[in-house]
Motif scaffolding. Structure first.
Motif, PDB file in Angstrom:
ATOM      1  N   LEU A 127      16.643  -9.728   1.595  1.00  0.00           N
ATOM      2  CA  LEU A 127      16.586  -8.814   0.387  1.00  0.00           C
ATOM      3  C   LEU A 127      17.622  -9.637  -0.587  1.00  0.00           C
ATOM      4  CD1 LEU A 127      16.317  -5.301   1.690  1.00  0.00           C
ATOM      5  CD2 LEU A 127      14.663  -6.537   0.542  1.00  0.00           C
ATOM      6  N   VAL A 128      18.823  -9.720  -0.113  1.00  0.00           N
ATOM      7  CA  VAL A 128      19.992 -10.196  -1.093  1.00  0.00           C
ATOM      8  C   VAL A 128      20.250 -11.659  -1.327  1.00  0.00           C
ATOM      9  CG1 VAL A 128      22.533 -10.275  -1.610  1.00  0.00           C
ATOM     10  CG2 VAL A 128      21.252  -8.073  -0.638  1.00  0.00           C
ATOM     11  N   MET A 129      19.893 -12.468  -0.360  1.00  0.00           N
ATOM     12  CA  MET A 129      20.023 -13.902  -0.509  1.00  0.00           C
ATOM     13  C   MET A 129      18.765 -14.545  -0.902  1.00  0.00           C
ATOM     14  SD  MET A 129      22.911 -14.489   2.307  1.00  0.00           S
ATOM     15  CE  MET A 129      23.467 -16.195   1.881  1.00  0.00           C
ATOM     16  N   SER A 134      19.979  -6.848  -5.840  1.00  0.00           N
ATOM     17  CA  SER A 134      21.431  -6.661  -5.705  1.00  0.00           C
ATOM     18  C   SER A 134      21.688  -5.683  -4.788  1.00  0.00           C
ATOM     19  CB  SER A 134      21.683  -5.626  -7.144  1.00  0.00           C
ATOM     20  OG  SER A 134      21.427  -4.569  -7.097  1.00  0.00           O
ATOM     21  N   TYR A 135      22.978  -5.675  -4.403  1.00  0.00           N
ATOM     22  CA  TYR A 135      23.250  -4.893  -3.179  1.00  0.00           C
ATOM     23  C   TYR A 135      22.873  -3.628  -3.164  1.00  0.00           C
ATOM     24  CZ  TYR A 135      26.788  -8.478  -1.856  1.00  0.00           C
ATOM     25  OH  TYR A 135      27.285  -9.637  -1.265  1.00  0.00           O
ATOM     26  N   ARG A 136      23.052  -2.851  -4.323  1.00  0.00           N
ATOM     27  CA  ARG A 136      22.456  -1.429  -4.641  1.00  0.00           C
ATOM     28  C   ARG A 136      21.006  -1.051  -4.396  1.00  0.00           C
ATOM     29  NH1 ARG A 136      20.155   1.347  -8.382  1.00  0.00           N
ATOM     30  NH2 ARG A 136      20.267  -0.430  -9.845  1.00  0.00           N
ATOM     31  N   GLU A 137      20.280  -2.304  -5.100  1.00  0.00           N
ATOM     32  CA  GLU A 137      18.932  -2.234  -4.849  1.00  0.00           C
ATOM     33  C   GLU A 137      18.377  -2.335  -3.321  1.00  0.00           C
ATOM     34  OE1 GLU A 137      17.285  -4.148  -9.130  1.00  0.00           O
ATOM     35  OE2 GLU A 137      18.151  -5.520  -7.677  1.00  0.00           O
ATOM     36  N   ALA A 138      19.160  -3.296  -2.686  1.00  0.00           N
ATOM     37  CA  ALA A 138      18.783  -3.642  -1.333  1.00  0.00           C
ATOM     38  C   ALA A 138      19.035  -2.489  -0.595  1.00  0.00           C
ATOM     39  CB  ALA A 138      19.458  -4.877  -0.740  1.00  0.00           C
ATOM     40  N   ALA A 139      20.323  -1.870  -0.637  1.00  0.00           N
ATOM     41  CA  ALA A 139      20.499  -0.519   0.001  1.00  0.00           C
ATOM     42  C   ALA A 139      19.551   0.489  -0.281  1.00  0.00           C
ATOM     43  CB  ALA A 139      22.003  -0.153  -0.486  1.00  0.00           C
ATOM     44  N   GLU A 140      19.076   0.790  -1.421  1.00  0.00           N
ATOM     45  CA  GLU A 140      18.331   1.668  -1.680  1.00  0.00           C
ATOM     46  C   GLU A 140      16.877   1.368  -1.026  1.00  0.00           C
ATOM     47  OE1 GLU A 140      16.012   2.579  -5.862  1.00  0.00           O
ATOM     48  OE2 GLU A 140      18.213   3.190  -5.730  1.00  0.00           O
ATOM     49  N   ILE A 141      16.463   0.161  -1.164  1.00  0.00           N
ATOM     50  CA  ILE A 141      15.026  -0.297  -0.256  1.00  0.00           C
ATOM     51  C   ILE A 141      15.298  -0.080   1.305  1.00  0.00           C
ATOM     52  CG2 ILE A 141      13.795  -2.396   0.341  1.00  0.00           C
ATOM     53  CD1 ILE A 141      14.279  -3.791  -2.284  1.00  0.00           C
ATOM     54  N   VAL A 142      16.578  -0.318   1.901  1.00  0.00           N
ATOM     55  CA  VAL A 142      16.834  -0.326   3.252  1.00  0.00           C
ATOM     56  C   VAL A 142      16.879   1.173   3.557  1.00  0.00           C
ATOM     57  CG1 VAL A 142      18.234  -0.722   5.241  1.00  0.00           C
ATOM     58  CG2 VAL A 142      17.548  -2.588   3.457  1.00  0.00           C
ATOM     59  N   GLY A 143      17.497   2.001   2.854  1.00  0.00           N
ATOM     60  CA  GLY A 143      17.856   3.503   3.057  1.00  0.00           C
ATOM     61  C   GLY A 143      19.166   3.554   3.620  1.00  0.00           C
ATOM     62  N   CYS A 144      20.046   2.888   3.107  1.00  0.00           N
ATOM     63  CA  CYS A 144      21.455   2.937   3.801  1.00  0.00           C
ATOM     64  C   CYS A 144      22.417   2.716   2.726  1.00  0.00           C
ATOM     65  CB  CYS A 144      21.769   1.795   4.594  1.00  0.00           C
ATOM     66  SG  CYS A 144      21.978   0.186   4.090  1.00  0.00           S
ATOM     67  N   PRO A 145      23.714   3.543   2.767  1.00  0.00           N
ATOM     68  CA  PRO A 145      24.761   2.937   1.633  1.00  0.00           C
ATOM     69  C   PRO A 145      25.029   1.600   1.429  1.00  0.00           C
ATOM     70  CG  PRO A 145      25.626   4.743   3.411  1.00  0.00           C
ATOM     71  CD  PRO A 145      24.344   3.920   4.147  1.00  0.00           C
ATOM     72  N   SER A 151      28.115  -4.737   4.609  1.00  0.00           N
ATOM     73  CA  SER A 151      28.661  -5.308   6.067  1.00  0.00           C
ATOM     74  C   SER A 151      27.614  -6.053   6.764  1.00  0.00           C
ATOM     75  CB  SER A 151      29.280  -4.363   6.778  1.00  0.00           C
ATOM     76  OG  SER A 151      28.309  -3.217   7.033  1.00  0.00           O
ATOM     77  N   ARG A 152      26.218  -5.544   6.887  1.00  0.00           N
ATOM     78  CA  ARG A 152      25.232  -6.214   7.448  1.00  0.00           C
ATOM     79  C   ARG A 152      25.085  -7.391   7.148  1.00  0.00           C
ATOM     80  NH1 ARG A 152      20.671  -1.423   7.513  1.00  0.00           N
ATOM     81  NH2 ARG A 152      21.868  -0.086   8.839  1.00  0.00           N
ATOM     82  N   LEU A 153      25.152  -7.758   5.612  1.00  0.00           N
ATOM     83  CA  LEU A 153      24.954  -9.095   4.904  1.00  0.00           C
ATOM     84  C   LEU A 153      25.950  -9.873   5.286  1.00  0.00           C
ATOM     85  CD1 LEU A 153      23.616 -10.681   2.831  1.00  0.00           C
ATOM     86  CD2 LEU A 153      25.030  -9.656   1.119  1.00  0.00           C
ATOM     87  N   VAL A 154      27.391  -9.407   5.278  1.00  0.00           N
ATOM     88  CA  VAL A 154      28.475 -10.313   5.910  1.00  0.00           C
ATOM     89  C   VAL A 154      28.286 -10.824   6.988  1.00  0.00           C
ATOM     90  CG1 VAL A 154      30.829 -10.315   6.095  1.00  0.00           C
ATOM     91  CG2 VAL A 154      30.024  -9.430   4.028  1.00  0.00           C
TER      92      VAL A 154
END
Length: 168
Positions: A127-129, A134-145, A151-154
């Motif tokens: 989603l991000v790379m 963006s981190y916020r958009e990806a978090a919204e898609i996934v449904g997590c903070p 941390s998942r991305l790192v």
């Protein structure tokens, strides 16, 4: 139960009364009647699905306009990403033509490394790379903070680098 039904009916009646104004605003934002209608529909869908976050007694019109504006901003960002991500048709003819077997091997290595990641890390990396969210958009898609997605991305990126370092 009766009070909840009345509150729900008032909410829906309020949304219905706002439709002409919302449509006019949507067409004004998008500068296109068809896109405006789509934006208006997305706004109504979002408002209905998130009606529990509306605070009775506050201005419904402001809440709805804010939803529409946020959707429009998200759509503009997505369009911009898509225009930057994809090459023109003419440029597409030569993409992948240079590099031969060595490039194909590298792509296969990346695909294998990506496939070996846990689902949550792979999803964050894609989603991000890859997709450019963006981190916020990806978090919204996934449904997590956002912090969880970060941390998942790192972890996913570090694992990818380690796996690709082993191949090289």
């Amino acid at each position: 139960m009766k009070g909840r039904e009345t509150l729900s009916n008032r909410f829906e009646d309020g949304v219905l009364a706002l439709l002409p104004r919302l449509r006019r605003f949507a067409i004004g934002l998008s500068r296109d009647r068809s896109d405006g209608d789509d934006l208006c529909q997305m706004t109504i869908e979002r408002a209905l699905s998130r009606r529990e976050s509306y605070e009775p007694g506050t201005r419904l019109d402001s809440w709805m306009y804010r939803i529409m504006r946020n959707l429009w901003i998200d759509e503009q960002r997505a369009r911009q990403r898509r225009s930057q991500t994809f090459a023109s048709e003419e440029a597409g003819v030569s993409i992948g033509a240079v590099g031969g077997q060595e490039a194909a091997v590298e792509i296969n290595d990346v695909d294998r490394a990506l496939t070996s990641l846990p689902d949550d890390q792979r999803e964050a990396v894609l989603l991000v790379m890859v997709e450019g969210y963006s981190y916020r958009e990806a978090a919204e898609i996934v449904g997590c903070p956002v912090g969880t997605l970060n941390s998942r991305l790192v972890r996913g990126r570090d694992a990818l680098l380690a796996k690709l370092g082993e191949v090289a």
